[in-house]
Enzyme design. Structure first.
Site, mmCIF file in Angstrom:
data_model
loop_
_atom_site.group_PDB
_atom_site.id
_atom_site.type_symbol
_atom_site.label_atom_id
_atom_site.label_comp_id
_atom_site.label_asym_id
_atom_site.label_seq_id
_atom_site.Cartn_x
_atom_site.Cartn_y
_atom_site.Cartn_z
ATOM 1 N N ARG B 120 -33.576 12.619 -14.131
ATOM 2 C CA ARG B 120 -32.442 12.338 -13.148
ATOM 3 C C ARG B 120 -32.369 13.249 -11.918
ATOM 4 O O ARG B 120 -31.483 13.527 -11.252
ATOM 5 C CB ARG B 120 -31.039 12.339 -13.591
ATOM 6 C CG ARG B 120 -30.971 11.024 -14.744
ATOM 7 C CD ARG B 120 -29.635 10.424 -15.049
ATOM 8 N NE ARG B 120 -29.823 9.414 -16.074
ATOM 9 C CZ ARG B 120 -29.342 9.830 -17.505
ATOM 10 N NH1 ARG B 120 -29.190 10.915 -17.827
ATOM 11 N NH2 ARG B 120 -29.520 8.862 -18.130
ATOM 12 N N LYS B 142 -37.725 10.204 2.509
ATOM 13 C CA LYS B 142 -38.148 9.061 2.196
ATOM 14 C C LYS B 142 -39.393 9.362 1.101
ATOM 15 O O LYS B 142 -40.470 9.709 1.355
ATOM 16 C CB LYS B 142 -38.770 8.126 3.038
ATOM 17 C CG LYS B 142 -37.656 7.299 3.871
ATOM 18 C CD LYS B 142 -38.462 6.094 4.655
ATOM 19 C CE LYS B 142 -38.030 5.684 5.926
ATOM 20 N NZ LYS B 142 -38.721 4.569 6.567
ATOM 21 N N GLU B 184 -49.332 9.315 15.295
ATOM 22 C CA GLU B 184 -47.994 9.555 14.934
ATOM 23 C C GLU B 184 -47.339 10.373 16.092
ATOM 24 O O GLU B 184 -46.331 10.103 16.520
ATOM 25 C CB GLU B 184 -47.534 9.620 13.632
ATOM 26 C CG GLU B 184 -48.024 9.016 12.518
ATOM 27 C CD GLU B 184 -47.146 7.653 12.603
ATOM 28 O OE1 GLU B 184 -46.216 7.497 13.008
ATOM 29 O OE2 GLU B 184 -47.930 6.592 11.809
ATOM 30 N N LYS B 226 -38.574 14.103 14.693
ATOM 31 C CA LYS B 226 -38.361 13.515 13.436
ATOM 32 C C LYS B 226 -37.033 14.172 12.957
ATOM 33 O O LYS B 226 -36.323 13.684 12.282
ATOM 34 C CB LYS B 226 -39.542 13.738 12.844
ATOM 35 C CG LYS B 226 -39.066 12.792 11.343
ATOM 36 C CD LYS B 226 -40.302 11.939 10.557
ATOM 37 C CE LYS B 226 -39.698 11.032 9.401
ATOM 38 N NZ LYS B 226 -40.719 10.620 8.530
ATOM 39 N N GLU B 236 -31.646 5.509 7.420
ATOM 40 C CA GLU B 236 -32.000 4.371 8.324
ATOM 41 C C GLU B 236 -31.182 3.244 8.880
ATOM 42 O O GLU B 236 -31.627 2.245 8.586
ATOM 43 C CB GLU B 236 -33.578 4.003 8.158
ATOM 44 C CG GLU B 236 -33.882 3.305 6.765
ATOM 45 C CD GLU B 236 -35.225 3.205 6.331
ATOM 46 O OE1 GLU B 236 -36.018 3.206 7.319
ATOM 47 O OE2 GLU B 236 -35.307 2.856 5.134
ATOM 48 N N ARG B 240 -32.705 5.812 13.257
ATOM 49 C CA ARG B 240 -33.904 5.862 12.513
ATOM 50 C C ARG B 240 -35.180 5.193 12.869
ATOM 51 O O ARG B 240 -36.441 5.442 12.806
ATOM 52 C CB ARG B 240 -33.947 6.241 11.015
ATOM 53 C CG ARG B 240 -34.975 6.672 10.296
ATOM 54 C CD ARG B 240 -34.615 7.188 9.119
ATOM 55 N NE ARG B 240 -35.880 7.824 8.335
ATOM 56 C CZ ARG B 240 -35.784 8.702 7.296
ATOM 57 N NH1 ARG B 240 -34.774 9.337 7.059
ATOM 58 N NH2 ARG B 240 -36.750 9.100 6.726
ATOM 59 N N ASN B 244 -40.205 3.514 14.270
ATOM 60 C CA ASN B 244 -40.932 2.315 14.106
ATOM 61 C C ASN B 244 -41.794 1.823 15.476
ATOM 62 O O ASN B 244 -42.340 0.766 15.408
ATOM 63 C CB ASN B 244 -40.231 1.074 13.589
ATOM 64 C CG ASN B 244 -39.852 1.243 12.221
ATOM 65 O OD1 ASN B 244 -40.658 1.878 11.448
ATOM 66 N ND2 ASN B 244 -38.785 0.495 11.685
ATOM 67 N N HIS B 247 -44.888 0.349 15.097
ATOM 68 C CA HIS B 247 -45.256 0.085 13.614
ATOM 69 C C HIS B 247 -44.746 -1.213 13.308
ATOM 70 O O HIS B 247 -45.502 -1.867 12.511
ATOM 71 C CB HIS B 247 -44.274 0.979 12.792
ATOM 72 C CG HIS B 247 -44.657 2.554 12.440
ATOM 73 N ND1 HIS B 247 -44.953 3.278 13.709
ATOM 74 C CD2 HIS B 247 -45.310 3.122 11.504
ATOM 75 C CE1 HIS B 247 -45.531 4.471 13.425
ATOM 76 N NE2 HIS B 247 -45.561 4.497 12.056
ATOM 77 N N HIS B 251 -47.833 -2.730 11.369
ATOM 78 C CA HIS B 251 -47.516 -3.139 9.888
ATOM 79 C C HIS B 251 -47.874 -4.527 9.804
ATOM 80 O O HIS B 251 -48.846 -5.046 8.705
ATOM 81 C CB HIS B 251 -45.937 -3.057 9.341
ATOM 82 C CG HIS B 251 -45.507 -1.976 9.320
ATOM 83 N ND1 HIS B 251 -44.293 -1.672 9.311
ATOM 84 C CD2 HIS B 251 -46.199 -0.784 8.904
ATOM 85 C CE1 HIS B 251 -44.045 -0.334 9.176
ATOM 86 N NE2 HIS B 251 -45.074 0.114 8.651
ATOM 87 N N HIS B 263 -53.854 3.481 8.904
ATOM 88 C CA HIS B 263 -52.568 3.378 9.312
ATOM 89 C C HIS B 263 -52.403 3.609 11.013
ATOM 90 O O HIS B 263 -51.933 2.977 11.782
ATOM 91 C CB HIS B 263 -51.552 4.293 8.499
ATOM 92 C CG HIS B 263 -50.110 4.170 8.958
ATOM 93 N ND1 HIS B 263 -49.293 2.842 8.890
ATOM 94 C CD2 HIS B 263 -49.135 5.183 9.594
ATOM 95 C CE1 HIS B 263 -48.060 2.969 9.161
ATOM 96 N NE2 HIS B 263 -47.945 4.275 9.843
#
Ligand SMILES: NC(=O)c1ccc[n+]([C@@H]2O[C@H](COP(=O)([O-])OP(=O)(O)OC[C@H]3O[C@@H](n4cnc5c(N)ncnc54)[C@H](O)[C@@H]3O)[C@@H](O)[C@H]2O)c1
Ligand SMILES: NC(=O)c1ccc[n+]([C@@H]2O[C@H](COP(=O)([O-])OP(=O)(O)OC[C@H]3O[C@@H](n4cnc5c(N)ncnc54)[C@H](O)[C@@H]3O)[C@@H](O)[C@H]2O)c1
Lengths: 360, 360
Positions: B120, B142, B184, B226, B236, B240, B244, B247, B251, B263
């Site tokens: 946990r 993330k 990026e 960032k 997000e 946030r 993107n 992106h 994507h 990517h």
């Protein structure tokens, strides 16, 4: 209906009532923004409860889908979580959906864990259907699954938005599972609340006959006690360990028997050992073991080590708990019935002595 | 050494410096109470970086063990997490231990997720070794793994205790992966910081030659940007989404090509499309696409749809993103270079028009 509040970082309420399930559709919008619900359940509870619940939710305008898995601890693993997630993705469940955990502790732990990681977290609600889940596992936010190496090794702390406890569903629960839950109620009484302990003494037979009034009372009191503990210690740094009364030796017993014993039975024996140890070490200021054993016996719970378990074999199984607690074994002992004390690293000889006393 | 602070609920610092790895042993005690460390890495980074790091940690008195898996996105799944956890349990890693994620974005996502659910939750630290991980994935908390149904579908938000960025390790990184990270950085510049964009224009060739000074500068600026965004929006909900930029279509392109494209390359094309769309919709108050395309070309990144991808095929792949954002497709467009705007549900025809322009 009775209401309790759990004061965790994100507070939530526990609602308790006979027939409460039918009120879920009208209450849910208070805690969920969504009407898209994944009901996670096991195959037994699916037929007994979840199908009905899905129906009344659908009638009330919710979009629901049931996802189930085979009942039992053997399903409490990551494979189940992955399969459920994949089904939910394919069925179009997105971040605007929520999870309803409908079942016993296995369902609650699996579904809560799934909710905590699905798309990095969606809201969930607990609908516990075993007594154990109603008095214990559905409250507190511990989620998780087992590994072959041990129980509950992967998981999260993730609080539900609400807990709906309808003791009406207990009518179909086998007696062995009712007893399983009663063992945890004895735990709350013996460690935290003499009044609850005495209520159990007064109502033992009525409880075993599934009478709703005493069931409501013990569920309410148990949830109240657990909620208090969890509110003060969300992530089990300290006080929360009181919930381990009877569990330290109970876990050792379960491990020694490779989990071929009901959790509540192991806890019952563990509580007896802890009570006797409290007396042996002079911690107890009144006799505690005899009354505890008498109550457990009336509830049909064991008070002696099962045949074939050697007292000498058990301490080895304590090390797993020990590791987790920063190298020390903190045991929960009793000062009197309803009042616990933490006791660090009890002498091994006293422990063995007590285990010998209760071996047949 | 340069230091940045990320102001999430549990704040933490990013340390950036050439040769920083050797300073980790003396710094770690500031953020971890434990000396028992699980180094999670992939088999490539194990040889290049993790073995060395483990050695200097051991010399400094840490108890370390390396756990590795085959490199690449194909390893980013629950099976890897379960295998790593089982190995860690068997090796005796308990709640008093911590995880070091040593590798690219795949390692960071897997190890961060593992740390968040192991018993946990145990603390973890990021040691990113690809440019992409150093400017993006190691910051923000993330974590997650893929399902066969899609990328990053299971995961958590879980902040590291510290991020150690040593750009010295980039010398062994293949040029294609350097470019992958540079895409990026262009994103941060184009959407958030004209100064960074112009720095890239001035230093493109030096960056492609792995010069340390400009690398340090772009890593620092990217992490600063960032960190600012993440500090204001940890989970997000809003801001946030600026991350993107490029992106949304990126994507879609990755999905259309079944992830047989880097990517960063997909993002490069996505940024070009978004820039052109900004002009087509009159959102841009200055020409933005031409300078962006010129920079990407100098960095060796693509600015056109790959052969075989029909413009008409892409919009269908946007729906996955759309679902996630409450039914609306929020695109990040440019007002000028260094300044973004959110734009909801751009007209499908304008989108198609732009995609046709950039198809070969
Ligand atoms: N999260 C926590 O804080 C916490 C606390 C204690 C226990 N647990 C976990 O809970 C699990 C045990 O819970 P459990 O005893 O409820 O097990 P369970 O979920 O397996 O339920 C026991 C059996 O009862 C059946 N059942 C459930 N509801 C029924 C009903 N209304 N009528 C008839 N049958 C019904 C189930 O199908 C199952 O076969 C363990 O995995 C344990 O680790 C978790
Ligand atoms: N968590 C986030 O916020 C976030 C953000 C962006 C991307 N990501 C994730 O990051 C992943 C991609 O990251 P990545 O591009 O770093 O991939 P990666 O981790 O697979 O690394 C790329 C390759 O470089 C190798 N490598 C790593 N360090 C090296 C070094 N110093 N020298 C030589 N080779 C080295 C690796 O072994 C691997 O083969 C994706 O899974 C993506 O989803 C996450």
């Amino acid at each position: 209906m009775r209401v309790l509040r759990v004061e965790t970082a994100e507070p939530y309420e526990i609602l308790i009532g006979g027939g409460l399930l039918t009120e879920i559709p009208q209450d849910l919008p208070q805690v969920l923004e969504t009407r898209h619900l994944a009901l996670i359940t096991d195959e037994t509870v699916r037929d007994l409860v979840a199908e009905d619940l899905a129906r009344i939710l659908t009638e009330a305008g919710f979009r629901t889908e049931i996802f189930s898995f085979p009942p039992g601890e053997a399903s409490k693993n990551m494979e189940t979580v992955v399969q459920l997630s994949r089904s939910m993705v394919r069925a179009g469940f997105d971040r605007r959906s929520a999870v309803l955990a409908v079942g016993g502790g296995v369902v609650g732990d699996v579904a809560g864990f799934l909710a905590s990681i699905y798309l990095r977290g969606v809201p969930y609600v607990q609908v516990p259907t075993t007594l154990l889940a109603q008095v214990d596992s559905s409250v507190g936010g511990k989620t998780g699954v087992d590994l072959p190496e041990g129980k509950n090794l992967l998981g999260t702390f993730y609080q539900p938005r609400r807990v709906y406890i309808d003791y009406g569903v207990l009518t179909t629960l086998p007696l062995s599972h009712l007893r399983n839950g009663l063992a945890e109620v004895v735990k709350y009484g013996a460690a935290l609340d003499r009044g609850l302990f005495e209520f159990l003494e007064a109502q033992a037979e009525a409880l075993l006959a599934y009478h709703p009034e005493p069931l409501e009372e013990i569920i309410y009191q148990s949830c109240r006690l657990k909620a208090e503990v969890v509110s003060r210690d969300e992530r089990e740094a300290g006080l929360r360990r009181v919930l381990n009364f009877g569990h330290t030796l109970g876990h050792a017993l379960e491990a020694a028997l490779n989990y071929q014993i009901l959790h509540g039975e192991a806890v019952a024996v563990g509580m007896v050992a802890a009570a006797r140890l409290s007396e042996a070490l002079g911690v107890a200021e009144e006799p505690v073991a005899e009354r505890l054993e008498a109550l457990l016996l009336r509830l049909g719970l064991p008070v002696r080590l099962p045949e074939g378990v050697a007292p000498e074999a058990l301490p080895a199984f304590l090390s797993a708990d020990k590791k987790v607690w920063h190298g020390r074994l903190t045991m929960v002992l009793l000062r009197r019935l309803g009042e616990f004390v933490f006791y660090e690293d009890p002498p091994r000889e006293s422990l063995l002595e007590v285990l010998k006393e209760i071996s047949i």
